[in-house]
Design a protein around this motif. Structure first.
Motif, PDB file in Angstrom:
ATOM      1  N   GLN A 193       0.948  -1.020  -0.469  1.00  0.00           N
ATOM      2  CA  GLN A 193       0.039   0.437  -0.032  1.00  0.00           C
ATOM      3  C   GLN A 193       0.913   1.388  -0.197  1.00  0.00           C
ATOM      4  O   GLN A 193       0.764   2.815  -0.729  1.00  0.00           O
ATOM      5  CB  GLN A 193      -0.531   0.225   1.542  1.00  0.00           C
ATOM      6  CG  GLN A 193      -2.022   0.999   1.411  1.00  0.00           C
ATOM      7  CD  GLN A 193      -3.150   0.989   2.618  1.00  0.00           C
ATOM      8  OE1 GLN A 193      -2.671   1.861   3.337  1.00  0.00           O
ATOM      9  NE2 GLN A 193      -3.662   0.114   2.450  1.00  0.00           N
ATOM     10  N   TYR A 230      -7.770  -5.345   5.547  1.00  0.00           N
ATOM     11  CA  TYR A 230      -8.444  -4.871   6.624  1.00  0.00           C
ATOM     12  C   TYR A 230      -7.970  -6.150   7.546  1.00  0.00           C
ATOM     13  O   TYR A 230      -8.692  -6.162   8.883  1.00  0.00           O
ATOM     14  CB  TYR A 230      -8.858  -3.826   6.336  1.00  0.00           C
ATOM     15  CG  TYR A 230      -8.152  -2.297   6.286  1.00  0.00           C
ATOM     16  CD1 TYR A 230      -6.736  -1.759   6.793  1.00  0.00           C
ATOM     17  CD2 TYR A 230      -8.369  -2.142   5.216  1.00  0.00           C
ATOM     18  CE1 TYR A 230      -6.428  -0.975   5.797  1.00  0.00           C
ATOM     19  CE2 TYR A 230      -8.083  -1.168   3.908  1.00  0.00           C
ATOM     20  CZ  TYR A 230      -6.730  -0.367   4.648  1.00  0.00           C
ATOM     21  OH  TYR A 230      -6.592   0.921   4.233  1.00  0.00           O
ATOM     22  N   GLN A 258     -12.328   0.793   8.260  1.00  0.00           N
ATOM     23  CA  GLN A 258     -10.143   0.918   7.843  1.00  0.00           C
ATOM     24  C   GLN A 258     -10.409   1.641   6.750  1.00  0.00           C
ATOM     25  O   GLN A 258      -9.483   2.193   6.081  1.00  0.00           O
ATOM     26  CB  GLN A 258      -9.317  -0.259   7.855  1.00  0.00           C
ATOM     27  CG  GLN A 258      -9.072  -0.057   9.658  1.00  0.00           C
ATOM     28  CD  GLN A 258      -9.175   1.171  10.546  1.00  0.00           C
ATOM     29  OE1 GLN A 258      -8.450   2.134   9.900  1.00  0.00           O
ATOM     30  NE2 GLN A 258      -9.779   1.140  11.405  1.00  0.00           N
ATOM     31  N   LYS A 259     -10.765   0.180   5.467  1.00  0.00           N
ATOM     32  CA  LYS A 259     -11.121   0.426   4.340  1.00  0.00           C
ATOM     33  C   LYS A 259     -11.296   1.518   3.493  1.00  0.00           C
ATOM     34  O   LYS A 259     -11.140   2.730   2.973  1.00  0.00           O
ATOM     35  CB  LYS A 259     -11.806  -0.663   3.009  1.00  0.00           C
ATOM     36  CG  LYS A 259     -12.131  -0.389   2.282  1.00  0.00           C
ATOM     37  CD  LYS A 259     -10.585  -0.353   1.202  1.00  0.00           C
ATOM     38  CE  LYS A 259     -10.706  -0.676  -0.692  1.00  0.00           C
ATOM     39  NZ  LYS A 259     -11.541  -1.576  -0.800  1.00  0.00           N
ATOM     40  N   LYS A 261     -11.806   4.287   5.749  1.00  0.00           N
ATOM     41  CA  LYS A 261     -10.805   5.573   5.824  1.00  0.00           C
ATOM     42  C   LYS A 261      -9.515   5.977   4.611  1.00  0.00           C
ATOM     43  O   LYS A 261      -9.326   6.911   4.802  1.00  0.00           O
ATOM     44  CB  LYS A 261     -10.354   5.531   7.713  1.00  0.00           C
ATOM     45  CG  LYS A 261      -9.155   6.292   8.054  1.00  0.00           C
ATOM     46  CD  LYS A 261      -8.911   5.897   9.496  1.00  0.00           C
ATOM     47  CE  LYS A 261      -9.649   6.662  10.231  1.00  0.00           C
ATOM     48  NZ  LYS A 261      -9.557   6.576  11.952  1.00  0.00           N
ATOM     49  N   TYR A 262      -8.738   4.455   4.432  1.00  0.00           N
ATOM     50  CA  TYR A 262      -8.238   4.888   3.210  1.00  0.00           C
ATOM     51  C   TYR A 262      -8.577   6.165   2.593  1.00  0.00           C
ATOM     52  O   TYR A 262      -8.136   6.448   1.959  1.00  0.00           O
ATOM     53  CB  TYR A 262      -7.221   3.523   3.348  1.00  0.00           C
ATOM     54  CG  TYR A 262      -7.073   2.736   1.903  1.00  0.00           C
ATOM     55  CD1 TYR A 262      -5.373   3.549   1.857  1.00  0.00           C
ATOM     56  CD2 TYR A 262      -7.405   2.082   0.677  1.00  0.00           C
ATOM     57  CE1 TYR A 262      -4.637   3.446   1.003  1.00  0.00           C
ATOM     58  CE2 TYR A 262      -6.568   1.871  -0.381  1.00  0.00           C
ATOM     59  CZ  TYR A 262      -5.351   2.585  -0.543  1.00  0.00           C
ATOM     60  OH  TYR A 262      -4.574   2.264  -1.642  1.00  0.00           O
ATOM     61  N   GLN A 265      -8.718   9.381   2.652  1.00  0.00           N
ATOM     62  CA  GLN A 265      -7.598   9.681   2.659  1.00  0.00           C
ATOM     63  C   GLN A 265      -7.556   9.906   1.207  1.00  0.00           C
ATOM     64  O   GLN A 265      -6.362  10.932   0.766  1.00  0.00           O
ATOM     65  CB  GLN A 265      -6.076   9.582   3.460  1.00  0.00           C
ATOM     66  CG  GLN A 265      -4.780   9.730   3.610  1.00  0.00           C
ATOM     67  CD  GLN A 265      -4.878  11.226   4.446  1.00  0.00           C
ATOM     68  OE1 GLN A 265      -5.996  10.801   5.145  1.00  0.00           O
ATOM     69  NE2 GLN A 265      -4.963  12.526   3.544  1.00  0.00           N
ATOM     70  N   PRO A 330      -1.747  -3.372   3.389  1.00  0.00           N
ATOM     71  CA  PRO A 330      -0.098  -2.602   3.849  1.00  0.00           C
ATOM     72  C   PRO A 330       0.762  -3.223   4.495  1.00  0.00           C
ATOM     73  O   PRO A 330       0.060  -4.482   3.905  1.00  0.00           O
ATOM     74  CB  PRO A 330      -1.087  -2.684   5.220  1.00  0.00           C
ATOM     75  CG  PRO A 330      -3.363  -2.585   5.431  1.00  0.00           C
ATOM     76  CD  PRO A 330      -3.036  -3.420   4.238  1.00  0.00           C
TER      77      PRO A 330
END
Length: 529
Positions: A193, A230, A258-259, A261-262, A265, A330
């Motif tokens: 990532q 994630y 989490q996905k 939030k990624y 970004q 990640p």
């Protein structure tokens, strides 16, 4: 799967329907065994209504009226005195369309889905009539022989209700990255990532697609929202049961958070399509890629209109490769992903179908090698040519005989998920010739190599031994909520994300997702007793 425990309400509904069928109601599968004489023409014309996906592909003929629907009418329908009516079903809205047709009592003679829980939800509503084994063998012997190894997935409470298509492995879905852009940025293929995001930032910084460079294409997500990057590895069976389905998004699952939030970004850094949320069918992201504005794009190599040929017309120096399977994950995590089931499309015969044997006759016709070959390849020296004993599609043919999306797949997917020539090696060779445009055959090899590299980390979704009725009850409401929530969470400012996420989870749970989780949890607990 042999589903042993079906909810009582569902069983009582279907049992009542089955009794009607066996007593001479609309469904006639339970016919006198003396009547089993095999396919023959009807004395009076009947009508079969067969659904077919409508993908809204630009430049494609109407899915319900084209050369190949007419071919089916002429070569199958006319032979048996059957009027073939093809019912368009929007691909990304198929569950909604089928539910609306069921509610209105206007469903076609079969309902289908790639999602097994969706088929169970239709079953729980009494949508299907049982399929007698002797009738199946009599009217569709070829189809029966080809699919008999999938029998366990066709039964509910020891009674067959489904027809399952075979699923040879295919490698024509690819996520491509512009390697000429990587070269210009002085980068190698990203393998995790951090490297992937760095590459996207370089694409943007260097404006490799022009002033309006789109590093990676994105579009609105339907109910299925992949989040394997994630998830813990190995994935626990309980998490798989609770959060792995393609009917509703698992918003409250930490991996989904989490996905999101990624992606938030990526959006705020300008690394994905700026108006991704307006692109419901994926057409805009394809247009951005073929125009040369975008650096990363996922699609089926065999789809029309041709992607790579158009890209090269616009950007003659463009070079592409299949994105490494680890990109986006990640560093240090396993490149896990959703594994395909051993079956493809799953179909059920509507309880209101007056001639279920005619449905089986159509499946039989499609499954016969000579008919399947023509439906998949077309006409020699018109839509395909033979090279090294392999049928190779003529990509630039635009006449009326041209194949529909993905080699007519939305018509023959009822019996198989892909072209099968007897071995993985042969299929790989054929796919290089038939799926990849000339000059891009190695993309199939790259896709195959990526599959082999990651197959040990793939998971199949969990199959419950019963219908999860709350999925059917709340699916449409949750899907509507999800369409709005994903946009709000991905497009908001990073500092707003956590508060918005918590509020969205509460709204989503209250809208029916809590009921889904409760029912799944109880069903899983019961299965583990």
């Amino acid at each position: 799967m042999n589903l042993k425990k079906v909810l009582c309400a569902a069983l009582s509904t279907v049992t009542a329907v089955s009794l009607l069928a066996s007593c001479g109601g609309k469904g006639k599968m339970q016919m006198d065994k003396a009547e089993l004489k095999g396919p023959k023409a009807y004395d009076e014309q009947i009508e079969l209504k067969i659904p077919v996906y409508d993908r809204g592909m630009q430049g494609q003929a109407d899915v319900d009226n084209n050369y190949w629907t007419n071919y089916v009418q002429k070569n199958f329908g006319d032979k048996y005195n059957i009027k073939m009516t093809f019912v368009p079903v929007t691909r990304k809205e198929d569950v909604t369309v089928f539910n609306e047709l069921l509610a209105a009592g206007e469903e076609p003679d079969i309902l289908f889905s790639y999602d097994y829980p969706t088929m169970i939800s239709y079953y729980s509503r009494g949508a299907f009539q049982p399929i007698d084994e002797d009738v199946l063998k009599t009217y569709a012997p070829t189809f029966y022989e080809k699919t008999k190894d999938l029998e366990e997935y066709t039964k509910v409470d020891d009674q067959r209700y489904f027809l399952a298509a075979t699923r040879p492995l295919a490698y024509n879905w690819v996520t491509l990255i512009r390697t000429d852009w990587l070269e210009k940025a002085g980068l190698s293929m990203p393998t995790n990532q951090e490297e992937y995001v760095n590459a996207l930032k370089k694409f943007k910084e260097l404006k490799l697609g022009g002033e309006n460079t789109i590093p990676a294409t994105e579009s609105l997500y339907n109910a299925y929202f992949p989040n394997y990057e994630y998830r813990e590895y190995p994935l626990s069976e309980e998490d798989n049961a609770m959060y792995s389905d393609i009917t509703v998004a698992s918003l409250t699952y930490d991996a989904t958070k989490q996905k999101l939030k990624y992606m938030n970004q990526l959006y705020n850094d300008g690394l994905i399509s700026p108006e991704w949320y307006l692109d419901k069918d994926g057409n805009q992201k394809q247009a951005d890629f073929v125009s040369g504005k975008a650096g990363v794009f996922g699609f089926y190599l065999s789809q029309n209109p041709p992607v790579l040929q158009t890209l090269l017309q616009n950007c003659p120096d463009a070079k592409v490769a299949v994105l490494d399977a680890g990109a986006g994950y990640p560093e240090g995590t396993k490149p896990a992903s959703r594994a395909d089931w051993p079956f493809g499309m799953v179909s059920g015969i509507s309880v209101d179908c007056e001639h279920p044997e005619a449905v089986l006759m159509y499946f039989e016709w499609l499954a016969q090698d000579e008919n399947l070959f023509v439906m998949q390849n077309g006409i020699e020296n018109v839509t395909y040519k033979v090279e090294d004993e392999i049928p190779v599609l003529i990509d630039d043919y635009t006449g009326e005989e041209r194949l529909n999306y993905n080699s007519n797949k939305d018509m023959w997917c009822l019996v198989t998920e892909g072209k099968d020539y007897g071995s993985d090696e042969k299929n790989l060779a054929v796919q290089k010739k038939t799926y990849a445009p000339a000059g891009f055959e190695d993309l199939i090899q790259q896709s195959y190599d990526g599959y082999q590299k990651t197959k040990e980390y793939k998971y199949t979704d969990f199959l419950f031994d019963r219908s999860i009725d709350s999925l059917s009850q709340y699916a449409e409401t949750l899907k509507s909520k999800w369409e709005v929530i994903q946009v709000d969470l991905i497009n908001c400012k990073p500092e707003e994300f956590d508060a918005k996420y918590e509020a969205a989870c509460k709204e989503y749970l209250d809208a029916g997702y809590q009921a889904v989780l409760d029912e799944k949890g109880q069903a899983y607990a019961d299965m583990k007793k």
